[in-house]
Motif scaffolding. Structure first.
Motif, short mmCIF file in Angstrom:
data_model
loop_
_atom_site.label_atom_id
_atom_site.label_comp_id
_atom_site.label_asym_id
_atom_site.label_seq_id
_atom_site.Cartn_x
_atom_site.Cartn_y
_atom_site.Cartn_z
N VAL A 143 6.69 147.36 2.70
CA VAL A 143 5.65 146.48 2.16
C VAL A 143 4.74 147.26 1.21
N CYS A 144 4.48 148.52 1.54
CA CYS A 144 3.66 149.38 0.66
C CYS A 144 4.40 149.76 -0.61
N GLU A 145 5.70 149.44 -0.67
CA GLU A 145 6.57 149.78 -1.81
C GLU A 145 6.66 151.29 -2.00
N LEU A 146 6.82 151.98 -0.86
CA LEU A 146 6.96 153.43 -0.86
C LEU A 146 8.24 153.82 -0.13
N ASP A 147 8.75 155.00 -0.46
CA ASP A 147 9.94 155.52 0.20
C ASP A 147 9.56 156.05 1.58
N TYR A 148 10.21 155.54 2.60
CA TYR A 148 9.87 155.92 3.98
C TYR A 148 10.03 157.42 4.20
N ASP A 149 11.09 158.00 3.71
CA ASP A 149 11.33 159.43 3.95
C ASP A 149 10.24 160.28 3.31
N GLN A 150 9.76 159.86 2.15
CA GLN A 150 8.69 160.62 1.51
C GLN A 150 7.39 160.49 2.29
N VAL A 151 7.08 159.29 2.77
CA VAL A 151 5.89 159.09 3.58
C VAL A 151 6.00 159.91 4.87
N LYS A 152 7.16 159.93 5.46
CA LYS A 152 7.37 160.70 6.69
C LYS A 152 7.14 162.18 6.43
N GLU A 153 7.62 162.68 5.29
CA GLU A 153 7.44 164.10 4.98
C GLU A 153 5.97 164.42 4.74
N VAL A 154 5.26 163.56 4.03
CA VAL A 154 3.82 163.78 3.82
C VAL A 154 3.10 163.78 5.16
N SER A 155 3.48 162.88 6.06
CA SER A 155 2.87 162.83 7.39
C SER A 155 3.13 164.12 8.16
N ARG A 156 4.35 164.63 8.09
CA ARG A 156 4.68 165.88 8.78
C ARG A 156 3.87 167.05 8.23
N LEU A 157 3.79 167.11 6.93
CA LEU A 157 3.03 168.19 6.30
C LEU A 157 1.55 168.12 6.68
N PHE A 158 1.02 166.91 6.67
CA PHE A 158 -0.39 166.76 7.00
C PHE A 158 -0.66 167.17 8.44
N ALA A 159 0.27 166.87 9.34
CA ALA A 159 0.10 167.18 10.75
C ALA A 159 0.29 168.66 11.06
N THR A 160 0.99 169.38 10.21
CA THR A 160 1.39 170.75 10.55
C THR A 160 0.75 171.81 9.66
N ARG A 161 0.08 171.41 8.59
CA ARG A 161 -0.54 172.38 7.70
C ARG A 161 -2.05 172.37 7.86
N LYS A 162 -2.71 173.30 7.17
CA LYS A 162 -4.17 173.35 7.16
C LYS A 162 -4.63 172.30 6.14
N SER A 163 -4.62 171.05 6.57
CA SER A 163 -4.78 169.92 5.66
C SER A 163 -6.19 169.34 5.71
N SER A 164 -6.52 168.61 4.66
CA SER A 164 -7.79 167.89 4.59
C SER A 164 -7.58 166.62 3.78
N LEU A 165 -8.57 165.75 3.82
CA LEU A 165 -8.43 164.42 3.22
C LEU A 165 -9.70 164.08 2.45
N HIS A 166 -9.52 163.59 1.23
CA HIS A 166 -10.65 163.13 0.43
C HIS A 166 -10.35 161.70 -0.02
N ALA A 167 -11.03 160.73 0.59
CA ALA A 167 -10.88 159.33 0.20
C ALA A 167 -12.05 158.95 -0.69
N ASP A 168 -11.83 157.95 -1.54
CA ASP A 168 -12.88 157.51 -2.45
C ASP A 168 -12.85 155.99 -2.58
N LEU A 169 -13.39 155.49 -3.69
CA LEU A 169 -13.60 154.06 -3.84
C LEU A 169 -12.32 153.25 -3.83
#
Length: 746
Positions: free
Chosen positions: A267-293
């Protein structure tokens, strides 16, 4: 005589350091200030054009009163006497809920806020409307519930993160972090770091990203729920962190364990495998998040920011080095105001509570335009232009026309000023002492007390002085003993001792202390803002004193005065404190000193975000087939006090951006004038085809439609936005998802 002077930009919240050449009382040249310890010679073209902010044909110089359709100059005494009499009459007849203040402090001018809020409270009202409540309060509400205080929202630890996820944030243009372009460029070029952008369009930041998830507009909440689900289903959560620092994890876990993340990505029109990889990286690296408007003004905005907090928590990325951290500050961005507290007023008609002590501008038109006996009847506006800055200009115009009293304190004859009964001239940011209290740094705490660099012309006053004089006219300020005036004329030390004695013997005067300081020390210093900075630094909390000691200020009774003198002696600004990066969890203000994940009021909302329901809600509307992004950060837009369009001469500053394929399909061409229609209204605008724009999505920047010397420059995008199209909790506008149609003008 020419002279270089140090100051800062006041066109965005970063307040980058500037050096300006002043000749014959005019800013004639601007360059970045290499000595500014925060910006270190960094500046964008907005800062280099501040002369257009200072010098233009719409500057206000005298108090004005509307007589019929004309404004006539009057004295300060007449203006403030009449305003005070009308305010008292309205409150006496209709009660304090009939009064609201809006604005109180621009991007580089926060000193007046404390004076406005003390005046508002002294008149018995709580109704304070501010631009922050038009953008950020959904985020603050989420952090208020999870970390205990709304003002303890987090920022990325940019210097130590190795994976930055930018969600709906085009930092290359909006900045919102010190030296944003330098930092993003370093992230992009460092092979050991990862820059991920989640944004429907290929923004300037997305162009530099390692990974760009170009999600379908409006699907941020669905994607965030999917990412959390993937992490939990794969067992990538940081369980040790959760066990130590998180409460109520088991209460939110069911929201994700059986969630169909693969269908959500579709529904998001995104590739599931790519989203899964971004999720894995975010969970396992020294990650941070910057959301905006893109999130904060998008569909499900408050819910999305809450889900982002859960994402950070389950990955162990809150309050840790390289993650999202709670910064230090001299003063918080606002006050914690829990809507569950019965002492917090709710708006009379729309039933919205304050968040961070502020009410959402989106609801003000309805709070005025109704027949309730306690409706808003008087509004005082400072440093704000709601007729161009906030959603639904038409609703605001209708509402303002029904007020019994509208007063604007401003440096320019803005669109809002033109509708006012009284217009009071404020000194500009470059004609007065002033500062910005919150800078969103980590671990340092920065402050710059800007010096006046040009002399005023006319009779303008500091906004804080105007509010003090109005408080005096209203009888709010008690009789001040002569001893305080005498002490102020001798030394700050003697004044401090005399002020302490006075307050100790008269505890009730603490409620109006800023006005007392203004009339005594402010008179002696020639600046209310300067005097209040001194007073503020005498009474900072213990943790700030500890932070100040880390950068070399000597603990003891004179620390506040030492910091004040250092600020005066360093017009380029300086670091006045540093938080302990190993004690970020100490900022948690929940009862159990843990991150409380469960917010029961939104549980049903979370469960409603499913692939099936979102697909149905996002289905194309035949009448309005495009999604308008109402607002876009660029080098060519600033706040609406950049009145003179000369600063953008020769540039295509205000256009409708559309993907070339959409334009070709509709038989439209670049530079053609097209008509854009929404539920709220219609505008005609120049078309600009751009591959950076997502197909089905169109973009109009904010900050235009300004009337200058009889001509209107660009279009006012808020003619196309409805004030009722807003977040159900925070009331923030959903500007990043406005259904519209685009047509050829025949």
């Amino acid at each position: 005589m020419k002279e270089w002077k140090k100051t800062s930009c006041v066109l965005c919240a970063q307040n980058c350091g500037l050096e300006v050449l002043v000749e014959s009382n005019r800013i004639v040249k601007v360059k970045p200030d290499e000595d500014n310890p925060r910006s270190q010679g960094y500046v964008c073209r907005k800062g280099l054009n501040i002369a257009h902010h200072q010098h233009h044909d719409q500057r206000l110089t005298h108090p004005l009163k509307k007589m019929g359709n004309e404004f006539v100059p009057i004295t300060w005494d007449q203006a403030l006497t009449e305003i005070a009499e009308k305010l008292r009459s309205i409150i006496d007849e209709h009660g304090p809920r009939s009064l609201a203040f809006m604005g109180l402090g621009g991007l580089g001018a926060h000193s007046e806020a404390v004076f406005g809020l003390r005046l508002l409270r002294s008149l018995g009202s709580q109704y304070y409307y501010n631009a922050i409540a038009g953008e950020l309060t959904g985020m603050y509400w989420g952090y208020g519930r999870t970390v205990g205080k709304q003002y303890n929202a987090t920022i990325p630890d940019h210097d130590h993160t190795d994976m930055l996820v930018a969600i709906g944030w085009n930092g290359w243009m909006s900045h919102q972090t010190p030296q944003a372009r330098r930092h993003l460029d370093q992230m992009a070029k460092d092979p050991n770091k990862l820059l991920v952008v989640i944004d429907p369009r290929r923004s300037e930041t997305a162009e530099r990203a390692d990974i760009h998830l170009a999600l379908r507009p409006g699907t941020d909440a669905l994607l965030t729920r999917a990412m959390i689900a993937i992490i939990l289903q794969e067992g990538w959560q940081n369980q040790e962190y959760i066990d130590c620092y998180v409460s109520q994890f088991e209460q939110v876990r069911p929201w994700f364990v059986d969630f169909d993340a693969r269908a959500a990505c579709q529904v998001c029109e995104l590739d599931y495998d790519q989203v899964k990889e971004v999720s894995r990286l975010f969970a396992t690296r020294k990650s941070s998040l910057h959301a905006d408007l893109g999130v904060l003004m998008g569909r499900h905005s408050t819910l999305t920011t809450y889900l982002e907090i859960i994402l950070l928590a389950v990955c162990g990325r809150l309050c840790v080095p390289g993650g999202n951290v709670i910064p230090g500050y001299l003063m918080p961005m606002g006050s914690h105001s829990d809507e569950r507290n019965p002492k917090c007023w709710r708006t009379v008609v729309t039933d919205f509570p304050p968040i961070m002590g502020m009410y959402p501008p989106n609801v003000m038109p309805e709070e005025i335009n109704n027949n309730h006996r306690e409706r808003l009847r008087a509004v005082l506006i400072t440093s704000s232009n709601p007729l161009r800055s906030f959603a639904d200009t038409s609703a605001y115009e209708e509402a303002f026309s029904k007020l019994d009293l509208l007063v604007t304190v401003e440096i320019a004859m803005t669109e809002t000023a033109l509708m006012s009964d009284y217009v009071l001239p404020d000194l500009s940011a470059y004609e007065r002492w002033d500062t910005t209290y919150f800078q969103w740094n980590y671990p340092g705490i920065y402050c710059q007390m800007r010096h006046p660099i040009v002399e005023q012309t006319g009779q303008a006053l500091e906004g804080s002085e105007i509010l003090t004089r109005l408080a005096d006219k209203l009888g709010i300020i008690p009789t001040i003993p002569e001893s305080l005036y005498e002490a102020a004329s001798k030394s700050r030390l003697e004044y401090g001792q005399a002020l302490y004695t006075y307050v100790q013997s008269n505890p009730k005067v603490a409620a109006v202390l800023p006005f007392i300081v203004a009339k005594t020390l402010g008179k002696e210093m020639g600046s209310v803002n300067l005097a209040w900075m001194w007073a503020l630094l005498q009474n900072v909390p213990k943790d700030f004193r500890e932070n100040a000691a880390r950068v070399g200020f000597k603990p003891g009774p004179t620390m506040g005065d030492d910091i004040f003198q250092a600020l005066v002696d360093h017009p380029e600004g300086l670091w006045i404190g540093q938080v302990d990066p190993n004690k970020n969890f100490a900022n948690l203000r929940t009862e159990d000193k843990r991150i409380n994940l469960y917010i029961p009021e939104v549980e049903e909302w979370v469960y409603s975000i499913t692939p099936e329901s979102e697909a149905e809600r996002l289905a194309t509307d035949g009448d309005y087939p495009f999604i308008l992004m109402a607002g876009r950060h660029m080098d060519m837009n600033a706040n609406t006090l950049m009145r003179n369009p000369e600063w953008n001469k020769g540039r295509r500053a205000c256009t409708l951006a559309m993907h070339p394929d959409d334009a070709e399909r509709m038989g439209l061409s670049d530079r053609q004038i097209v008509r854009v229609t929404t539920e709220a209204g219609t505008v005609d605008i120049e078309l600009e085809t751009s591959l950076a724009t997502r197909s089905g999505n169109v973009i109009i920047p904010h900050g235009f439609g300004l009337s200058y010397n009889g001509e209107v420059y660009g279009v006012n995008v808020n003619r196309l936005t409805k004030n009722t199209h807003r977040d159900p909790i925070a009331g923030t506008p959903l500007h990043r998802y406005v259904r519209c149609r685009v047509e050829m003008i025949k």
